[in-house]
Write a protein that holds these residues in place. Structure first.
Motif, PDB file in Angstrom:
ATOM      1  N   GLY A  74       6.202  20.635   6.269  1.00  0.00           N
ATOM      2  CA  GLY A  74       6.614  19.962   5.049  1.00  0.00           C
ATOM      3  C   GLY A  74       5.595  18.919   4.640  1.00  0.00           C
ATOM      4  N   PHE A  75       5.824  18.337   3.482  1.00  0.00           N
ATOM      5  CA  PHE A  75       4.857  17.354   3.011  1.00  0.00           C
ATOM      6  C   PHE A  75       5.287  15.946   3.394  1.00  0.00           C
ATOM      7  N   ARG A  76       4.284  15.089   3.473  1.00  0.00           N
ATOM      8  CA  ARG A  76       4.516  13.671   3.731  1.00  0.00           C
ATOM      9  C   ARG A  76       3.994  12.916   2.525  1.00  0.00           C
ATOM     10  N   LEU A  77       4.738  11.929   2.100  1.00  0.00           N
ATOM     11  CA  LEU A  77       4.409  11.171   0.899  1.00  0.00           C
ATOM     12  C   LEU A  77       3.905   9.791   1.268  1.00  0.00           C
ATOM     13  N   GLY A  78       2.842   9.382   0.601  1.00  0.00           N
ATOM     14  CA  GLY A  78       2.329   8.030   0.708  1.00  0.00           C
ATOM     15  C   GLY A  78       2.203   7.447  -0.685  1.00  0.00           C
ATOM     16  N   LEU A  79       2.502   6.191  -0.842  1.00  0.00           N
ATOM     17  CA  LEU A  79       2.408   5.521  -2.142  1.00  0.00           C
ATOM     18  C   LEU A  79       1.498   4.314  -2.028  1.00  0.00           C
ATOM     19  N   THR A  80       0.618   4.161  -3.007  1.00  0.00           N
ATOM     20  CA  THR A  80      -0.229   2.986  -3.090  1.00  0.00           C
ATOM     21  C   THR A  80      -0.070   2.419  -4.492  1.00  0.00           C
ATOM     22  N   VAL A  81       0.593   1.278  -4.582  1.00  0.00           N
ATOM     23  CA  VAL A  81       0.814   0.629  -5.875  1.00  0.00           C
ATOM     24  C   VAL A  81       0.257  -0.784  -5.755  1.00  0.00           C
ATOM     25  N   VAL A  91       0.169   9.150  -3.725  1.00  0.00           N
ATOM     26  CA  VAL A  91       0.326   8.978  -5.166  1.00  0.00           C
ATOM     27  C   VAL A  91      -0.124   7.564  -5.532  1.00  0.00           C
ATOM     28  N   VAL A  92      -1.039   7.494  -6.506  1.00  0.00           N
ATOM     29  CA  VAL A  92      -1.556   6.212  -6.985  1.00  0.00           C
ATOM     30  C   VAL A  92      -1.345   6.166  -8.499  1.00  0.00           C
ATOM     31  N   PRO A  93      -0.602   5.190  -9.007  1.00  0.00           N
ATOM     32  CA  PRO A  93      -0.424   5.094 -10.468  1.00  0.00           C
ATOM     33  C   PRO A  93      -1.692   4.575 -11.136  1.00  0.00           C
ATOM     34  N   LYS A  94      -1.949   5.062 -12.324  1.00  0.00           N
ATOM     35  CA  LYS A  94      -3.074   4.560 -13.117  1.00  0.00           C
ATOM     36  C   LYS A  94      -2.652   3.265 -13.809  1.00  0.00           C
ATOM     37  N   ARG A  95      -3.632   2.517 -14.254  1.00  0.00           N
ATOM     38  CA  ARG A  95      -3.335   1.228 -14.881  1.00  0.00           C
ATOM     39  C   ARG A  95      -2.595   1.366 -16.205  1.00  0.00           C
ATOM     40  N   ASN A  96      -2.720   2.517 -16.861  1.00  0.00           N
ATOM     41  CA  ASN A  96      -2.067   2.677 -18.165  1.00  0.00           C
ATOM     42  C   ASN A  96      -0.565   2.894 -18.041  1.00  0.00           C
ATOM     43  N   LEU A  97      -0.037   3.008 -16.845  1.00  0.00           N
ATOM     44  CA  LEU A  97       1.395   3.243 -16.634  1.00  0.00           C
ATOM     45  C   LEU A  97       2.179   1.952 -16.846  1.00  0.00           C
ATOM     46  N   GLU A  98       3.160   2.031 -17.718  1.00  0.00           N
ATOM     47  CA  GLU A  98       4.083   0.913 -17.923  1.00  0.00           C
ATOM     48  C   GLU A  98       5.312   1.155 -17.056  1.00  0.00           C
ATOM     49  N   ALA A  99       5.569   0.273 -16.130  1.00  0.00           N
ATOM     50  CA  ALA A  99       6.673   0.461 -15.191  1.00  0.00           C
ATOM     51  C   ALA A  99       8.023   0.515 -15.910  1.00  0.00           C
ATOM     52  N   LYS A 100       8.170  -0.236 -16.992  1.00  0.00           N
ATOM     53  CA  LYS A 100       9.444  -0.255 -17.711  1.00  0.00           C
ATOM     54  C   LYS A 100       9.767   1.090 -18.344  1.00  0.00           C
TER      55      LYS A 100
END
Length: 112
Positions: free
Chosen positions: A35-42, A78-87
């Motif tokens: 299975g896959f393992r998820l990592g998040l970098t925010v 998964v790394v969000p780009k700067r253009n992402l608005e969290a709201k």
């Protein structure tokens, strides 16, 4: 994924996949758990703790709901780009962005 060497291996050896608001680093594992393992970098550049935690919650929820769709030994960071608005980030938006990428990963693994 919890350990720094796992993230580093994914960044250095994994393939990059881009969506409108996210960058995915995907590394196929030869051994270890199935299975896959998820990592998040925010990073802090994404906003305050409330905004960062919202991004992480939505991404985790997408992968929780679709964990059985991808039955491959993958490490995904998964790394969000700067253009992402969290709201504006919702589960529907995450599904719209992530589902085509997951389909490509499945198709690529089937071809291998």
């Amino acid at each position: 994924m919890l350990k720094s060497p796992e993230f580093t291996a994914c960044y250095e050896q994994g393939r990059k996949h881009f969506t409108r608001s996210f960058i995915f680093f995907v590394l196929r594992r030869d051994q270890g758990p199935d299975g896959f393992r998820l990592g998040l970098t925010v990073s802090r550049k994404m906003g305050n703790a409330v905004a960062r935690n919202r991004i992480k919650r939505v991404v985790r929820e997408y992968f929780r709901l679709h964990q059985f769709d991808v039955d491959l030994p993958l490490d995904v960071v998964v790394v969000p780009k700067r253009n992402l608005e969290a709201k504006q980030l919702t589960l529907a938006l995450a599904t719209e962005e992530f589902t085509p990428l997951m389909s490509r990963l499945r198709a690529g693994a089937a071809a291998s």
